[in-house]
Motif scaffolding. Structure first.
Motif, PDB file in Angstrom:
ATOM      1  N   GLY A 187       1.016  -1.308   0.036  1.00 57.82           N
ATOM      2  CA  GLY A 187       0.052   0.075   0.123  1.00 57.82           C
ATOM      3  C   GLY A 187       1.057   1.170  -0.111  1.00 57.82           C
ATOM      4  O   GLY A 187       0.096   2.804   0.843  1.00 57.82           O
ATOM      5  N   GLY A 188       2.014   0.930   0.184  1.00 65.79           N
ATOM      6  CA  GLY A 188       2.751   2.186  -0.757  1.00 65.79           C
ATOM      7  C   GLY A 188       3.775   2.697   0.505  1.00 65.79           C
ATOM      8  O   GLY A 188       4.306   3.450   0.398  1.00 65.79           O
ATOM      9  N   TYR A 189       3.076   1.869   1.231  1.00 64.85           N
ATOM     10  CA  TYR A 189       4.334   1.946   2.715  1.00 64.85           C
ATOM     11  C   TYR A 189       5.551   0.993   3.261  1.00 64.85           C
ATOM     12  O   TYR A 189       4.924  -0.560   2.795  1.00 64.85           O
ATOM     13  CB  TYR A 189       3.042   1.932   3.928  1.00 64.85           C
ATOM     14  CG  TYR A 189       2.424   3.166   4.331  1.00 64.85           C
ATOM     15  CD1 TYR A 189       1.315   3.235   3.242  1.00 64.85           C
ATOM     16  CD2 TYR A 189       3.119   4.461   5.437  1.00 64.85           C
ATOM     17  CE1 TYR A 189       0.762   4.554   4.204  1.00 64.85           C
ATOM     18  CE2 TYR A 189       2.921   5.152   5.586  1.00 64.85           C
ATOM     19  CZ  TYR A 189       1.867   6.052   4.575  1.00 64.85           C
ATOM     20  OH  TYR A 189       0.841   6.930   4.547  1.00 64.85           O
ATOM     21  N   GLN A 190       6.081   0.753   3.359  1.00 62.48           N
ATOM     22  CA  GLN A 190       7.879   0.006   3.959  1.00 62.48           C
ATOM     23  C   GLN A 190       6.857  -0.520   5.234  1.00 62.48           C
ATOM     24  O   GLN A 190       7.268   0.002   6.402  1.00 62.48           O
ATOM     25  CB  GLN A 190       8.853   0.341   3.559  1.00 62.48           C
ATOM     26  CG  GLN A 190       9.185   0.836   2.837  1.00 62.48           C
ATOM     27  CD  GLN A 190      10.661   1.769   2.495  1.00 62.48           C
ATOM     28  OE1 GLN A 190      11.859   1.116   3.266  1.00 62.48           O
ATOM     29  NE2 GLN A 190      11.066   2.584   1.572  1.00 62.48           N
ATOM     30  N   LYS A 191       7.397  -1.531   6.395  1.00 52.78           N
ATOM     31  CA  LYS A 191       7.830  -2.366   7.355  1.00 52.78           C
ATOM     32  C   LYS A 191       8.370  -2.863   7.108  1.00 52.78           C
ATOM     33  O   LYS A 191       8.885  -4.020   6.521  1.00 52.78           O
ATOM     34  CB  LYS A 191       6.310  -3.319   6.550  1.00 52.78           C
ATOM     35  CG  LYS A 191       6.359  -4.449   8.663  1.00 52.78           C
ATOM     36  CD  LYS A 191       5.428  -2.791   9.567  1.00 52.78           C
ATOM     37  CE  LYS A 191       5.609  -3.644  10.542  1.00 52.78           C
ATOM     38  NZ  LYS A 191       4.535  -3.232  12.367  1.00 52.78           N
ATOM     39  N   VAL A 192       9.460  -2.475   7.964  1.00 53.38           N
ATOM     40  CA  VAL A 192      10.573  -2.889   8.359  1.00 53.38           C
ATOM     41  C   VAL A 192      10.303  -3.241  10.226  1.00 53.38           C
ATOM     42  O   VAL A 192      10.433  -2.862  11.063  1.00 53.38           O
ATOM     43  CB  VAL A 192      12.059  -1.566   8.367  1.00 53.38           C
ATOM     44  CG1 VAL A 192      11.474  -0.485   9.154  1.00 53.38           C
ATOM     45  CG2 VAL A 192      13.144  -1.973   8.516  1.00 53.38           C
ATOM     46  N   THR A 193      11.285  -4.698   9.731  1.00 54.97           N
ATOM     47  CA  THR A 193      11.459  -5.349  11.661  1.00 54.97           C
ATOM     48  C   THR A 193      12.968  -5.231  11.505  1.00 54.97           C
ATOM     49  O   THR A 193      13.838  -6.438  10.090  1.00 54.97           O
ATOM     50  CB  THR A 193      10.950  -6.663  11.205  1.00 54.97           C
ATOM     51  OG1 THR A 193       9.018  -5.494  11.125  1.00 54.97           O
ATOM     52  CG2 THR A 193      10.617  -7.209  12.800  1.00 54.97           C
TER      53      THR A 193
END
Lengths: 115, 115
Positions: B98-104
């Motif tokens: 959705g256009g966002y990065q999720k970083v872990t």
């Protein structure tokens, strides 16, 4: 060129005071991240800015934490009414942004000590 | 939910011996994979990354990692370590939705090279 810079490098504050931490990303980097690294622990994601889109605040631990970013430049992380458990190194990172590169460039961090 | 597991918090190894630092991840979508290194009293820097293509990626200082999709792993290896490899190593995953990065990030593995 210049890397990511953060200020101050060290901050000692009394419990209950507010603090502001600053991050200057690499010029042209549209993505900016804040992390918290407690002693002996890994990186805890706090907040992510991508260009002019609404930030992803899902990692902020409480409403005492907030962050702003001016356009695609400087960001400030504010902690209100600091608590001892807020003591940590706060890291800022920037990257070119989605679709270009996901490599993050980290600043040296701000070591926050709450007494 | 997305997660990263670094099974070993500390790995002692003798100089010139091989080393493997383990990283497993969990994600419901495709991810990009990274290893970062933090040398004593220094900031985090990128060691290597997997975005696509060959599952064996080579990084700086003789390190390499192999992406194994079926095992959801991205273990870091070096055939012969040097004293200067003493550092903390962080595995990280990024997913995009959705256009966002999720970083872990993982909690980190401290590599101690023994002379």
């Amino acid at each position: 060129g210049a890397g990511v810079s953060q200020s101050p490098s060290n901050k000692v504050t009394e419990k209950g005071k507010d603090v502001e931490l600053r991050c200057d990303p690499i010029s042209g980097h549209t993505a900016l991240y804040w992390y918290r690294q407690r002693l002996g622990q890994g990186l805890e994601f706090l907040i992510y800015f991508q260009g002019n889109s609404a930030p992803d605040k899902s990692g902020l631990p409480s409403d005492r934490f907030s962050a702003e970013r001016t356009g695609e430049s400087v960001s400030t992380l504010t902690i209100q009414r600091t608590q001892q458990e807020d003591s940590a190194v706060y890291l800022c990172a920037s990257s070119l942004g989605q679709g270009l590169s996901y490599e993050q460039y980290f600043g040296p961090g701000t070591r926050l000590t709450v007494t | 939910a997305q997660s990263v597991t670094q099974l070993d918090s500390q790995v002692p190894v003798f100089e010139e011996a091989p080393v493997e630092l383990r990283c497993n991840y969990s994600s419901s979508v495709s991810v990009y994979l990274f290893w970062y290194v933090q040398y004593p009293n220094q900031g985090l820097q990128l060691l290597l990354k997997y975005l696509s293509g060959s599952t064996l990626v080579k990084g700086i200082n003789g390190f390499e990692a192999e992406f194994n999709k079926s095992q959801t792993s991205f273990h870091l290896r070096k055939p012969s370590v040097h004293i200067s490899d003493t550092a903390e190593y962080f595995c990280a995953v990024i997913s995009v939705s959705g256009g966002y990065q999720k970083v872990t990030f993982g909690i980190g593995t401290k590599l101690q090279v023994i002379p």
